[in-house]
Design a protein around this motif. Structure first.
Motif, PDB file in Angstrom:
ATOM      1  N   GLY A 114       0.802  -1.225   0.000  1.00  0.00           N
ATOM      2  CA  GLY A 114       0.000   0.000   0.000  1.00  0.00           C
ATOM      3  C   GLY A 114       0.831   1.268   0.000  1.00  0.00           C
ATOM      4  N   TYR A 115       2.000   1.222  -0.645  1.00  0.00           N
ATOM      5  CA  TYR A 115       2.867   2.401  -0.768  1.00  0.00           C
ATOM      6  C   TYR A 115       3.066   2.711  -2.255  1.00  0.00           C
ATOM      7  CZ  TYR A 115       4.161   2.471   4.164  1.00  0.00           C
ATOM      8  OH  TYR A 115       4.134   2.597   5.540  1.00  0.00           O
ATOM      9  N   ALA A 164       0.642   1.806  16.500  1.00  0.00           N
ATOM     10  CA  ALA A 164      -0.104   3.059  16.379  1.00  0.00           C
ATOM     11  C   ALA A 164       0.409   4.065  17.401  1.00  0.00           C
ATOM     12  CB  ALA A 164      -1.593   2.803  16.583  1.00  0.00           C
ATOM     13  N   GLY A 181      -1.939  -9.167   8.395  1.00  0.00           N
ATOM     14  CA  GLY A 181      -2.495  -8.141   7.506  1.00  0.00           C
ATOM     15  C   GLY A 181      -3.221  -8.745   6.322  1.00  0.00           C
ATOM     16  N   SER A 197      -0.041  -8.590   3.914  1.00  0.00           N
ATOM     17  CA  SER A 197       0.618  -7.300   3.678  1.00  0.00           C
ATOM     18  C   SER A 197       1.375  -6.775   4.901  1.00  0.00           C
ATOM     19  CB  SER A 197      -0.427  -6.261   3.249  1.00  0.00           C
ATOM     20  OG  SER A 197      -1.500  -6.238   4.178  1.00  0.00           O
ATOM     21  N   ARG A 214      -0.209  -2.170   7.372  1.00  0.00           N
ATOM     22  CA  ARG A 214      -1.442  -2.086   6.580  1.00  0.00           C
ATOM     23  C   ARG A 214      -2.656  -2.506   7.413  1.00  0.00           C
ATOM     24  NH1 ARG A 214      -2.310  -2.996   0.168  1.00  0.00           N
ATOM     25  NH2 ARG A 214      -3.850  -1.344   0.190  1.00  0.00           N
ATOM     26  N   GLU A 215      -2.473  -3.543   8.231  1.00  0.00           N
ATOM     27  CA  GLU A 215      -3.601  -3.979   9.068  1.00  0.00           C
ATOM     28  C   GLU A 215      -4.098  -2.830   9.950  1.00  0.00           C
ATOM     29  OE1 GLU A 215      -3.652  -7.925  10.459  1.00  0.00           O
ATOM     30  OE2 GLU A 215      -4.473  -7.393  12.421  1.00  0.00           O
ATOM     31  N   TYR A 216      -3.152  -2.032  10.475  1.00  0.00           N
ATOM     32  CA  TYR A 216      -3.534  -0.922  11.347  1.00  0.00           C
ATOM     33  C   TYR A 216      -3.801   0.379  10.575  1.00  0.00           C
ATOM     34  CZ  TYR A 216      -1.422  -3.932  14.994  1.00  0.00           C
ATOM     35  OH  TYR A 216      -1.090  -4.964  15.817  1.00  0.00           O
ATOM     36  N   GLY A 217      -3.662   0.345   9.253  1.00  0.00           N
ATOM     37  CA  GLY A 217      -3.915   1.552   8.446  1.00  0.00           C
ATOM     38  C   GLY A 217      -2.917   2.673   8.701  1.00  0.00           C
ATOM     39  N   LEU A 218      -1.626   2.316   8.865  1.00  0.00           N
ATOM     40  CA  LEU A 218      -0.618   3.331   9.213  1.00  0.00           C
ATOM     41  C   LEU A 218       0.284   3.713   8.034  1.00  0.00           C
ATOM     42  CD1 LEU A 218       0.430   1.881  12.702  1.00  0.00           C
ATOM     43  CD2 LEU A 218      -0.867   3.985  12.275  1.00  0.00           C
ATOM     44  N   GLU A 219      -0.115   3.327   6.822  1.00  0.00           N
ATOM     45  CA  GLU A 219       0.749   3.577   5.662  1.00  0.00           C
ATOM     46  C   GLU A 219       1.108   5.055   5.496  1.00  0.00           C
ATOM     47  OE1 GLU A 219      -2.135   1.931   5.727  1.00  0.00           O
ATOM     48  OE2 GLU A 219      -2.375   0.639   3.992  1.00  0.00           O
ATOM     49  N   ASP A 220       0.180   5.944   5.864  1.00  0.00           N
ATOM     50  CA  ASP A 220       0.453   7.375   5.667  1.00  0.00           C
ATOM     51  C   ASP A 220       1.390   7.941   6.729  1.00  0.00           C
ATOM     52  OD1 ASP A 220      -1.110   7.470   3.493  1.00  0.00           O
ATOM     53  OD2 ASP A 220      -2.905   8.146   4.552  1.00  0.00           O
TER      54      ASP A 220
END
Ligand SMILES: Cc1ncc(COP(=O)(O)O)c(C=O)c1O
Length: 395
Positions: free
Chosen positions: A97-98, A188, A213, A217, A221-227
């Motif tokens: 997801g990058y 997180a 993930g 992944s 990604r599982e925690y939605g921390l890509e950004d």
């Protein structure tokens, strides 16, 4: 005097402390192997999904070997970037997801190359106390100021960030699944503290990739921390069953690494067959959906059984299940007795783990059936409890 005299002395000292290591030669790799005609359950392999010998991965590897030859023949920046490298980087970026990815010669080289590109002499790197040797060596090589925060402790990290003098870049590094304890970082929380203090964040997903993930992944990604996590690092050598390391990141960071990461620039690109095996393994994972979920289910049952018998599995929440013994000689003795029963569980001792925390590090893999695990748990409980009981009885 023989020039090796000092070497003999060093080895003798290691032997005395129960810390000497020796290479063992095997004829097979994976979670279940034959040694001289006898089957062993191997709990020391990182081939978590059993992909090292997967026919589809082997056939992908063979295809690239035949099409592109044995080697990349040059470093990546010269003429060593072939179609397979480009393809693999696209697949990894999409999985993680990058926007981009960059493949290195190994996970060790990736950590060394990334950290030395992000931090220098006037910068500060904050690493978890249990961070892998390749992370620590990368920091040492970068000449940045190293500060180690207590394991999985965002409050201690915050205290160190607060004390950090102004000036210089800051980088926070942790693993998501820890290699020797099998526990999981509070990603997180760590990320939000780092961001609050203006630090970059790097997460080593060597042991999460392929297992945790969506679609394997990983936990970022599982925690939605890509950004918020700037560096998503991983390796092709554990759950993907092959070899090589990588980063998933922004395109600006990828450009920086291509220009600055000496561990990327001054070494030959990965051989096409090795890249092919990773592509094959990733395709198998995609088709299977989420093979890590089944692995984690088996590992949880196995861990529960060990815990119920009173063994200390630390805070493991993954496919890596440690059994703490403590003392080096006792841990080696347990490993030796388990081997005689057909169970390979290598004793992990300092300096890989802190002094006094020698342990069996048990990796559950999909090569281990529920029945295998049930049987092995019984044997491990008998041997480890016997050792711990004897120590208590005789001091
Ligand atoms: C957490 C962690 N990072 C990096 C590495 C290095 O990866 P590789 O074996 O691909 O060099 C390892 C493996 O030993 C590891 O456990």
């Amino acid at each position: 005097m023989r020039f090796e005299a000092w070497i003999d002395e060093e080895i003798a000292q290691l032997r005395e402390k129960g810390l000497e290591r020796r290479l063992s030669v095997f004829s097979e790799a994976g979670g279940k192997i034959e040694i001289e005609g006898r089957t062993f359950l191997n709990f020391s392999s990182n081939d978590y999904l059993g992909l090292a010998r997967n026919p589809e991965a082997i056939s992908a590897s063979r295809k690239y070997l035949v099409s592109y030859g044995c080697g990349a023949t040059a470093s990546r920046l010269i003429t060593g970037t072939l179609d397979p490298h480009d393809e693999l980087e696209r697949v990894i970026a999409a999985l993680k997801g990058y926007p981009e990815a960059l493949v290195f010669g190994s996970g060790f080289l990736a950590n060394a190359g990334i950290i030395t590109s992000l931090a220098g002499r006037s910068d500060h790197v904050f690493a978890d106390k249990l961070a892998h040797a390749s992370i620590i060596d990368g920091i040492v090589l970068s000449r940045a100021n190293l500060k180690r925060f207590h394991h999985n402790d965002p409050d201690h990290l915050t205290a160190l960030l607060k004390q950090c003098p102004a000036g210089g870049r800051k980088l926070v590094v942790t693993e998501s699944v820890f290699s020797m304890d099998g526990d999981i970082a509070p990603l997180a929380e760590i990320t939000s503290r780092a961001v609050e203090y203006g630090a970059m964040v790097m997460v080593d997903e060597a042991h999460a990739t392929g297992v945790f993930g969506p679609g394997g992944s990983g936990l970022i990604r599982e925690y939605g921390l890509e950004d918020r996590v700037n560096v998503s690092m991983g390796t092709l050598s554990k759950a993907l069953g092959g070899y090589g390391g990588f980063i998933a990141c922004s395109s600006a960071l990828r450009d920086l690494l291509v220009n600055r990461a000496r561990a990327f620039i001054y070494t030959t690109g990965l051989p096409p067959a090795v890249v092919g095996s990773a592509l094959g393994a990733l395709a198998v994972i995609r088709k299977a959906g989420n093979p890590g979920a089944e692995l984690l289910r088996r590992a949880a049952t196995f861990r529960k059984r060990l815990q119920e018998a009173g063994l200390n599995t630390l805070n493991s929440e993954s496919q890596i299940v440690p059994v703490l013994i403590g003392e080096n000689a006792g841990t080696l003795a347990v490993a030796q007795r388990l081997k005689s029963k057909g169970i390979l569980a290598v004793a992990i001792r300092p300096p890989t783990v802190p002094e006094g925390t020698a342990r069996l590090r048990l990796s559950v893999t999909l090569d281990h059936s529920d029945r295998d695990l049930e049987w092995a748990a019984g044997e491990i409980i008998a041997e480890a409890s016997g050792e711990l009981g004897a120590r208590e009885a005789y001091g």
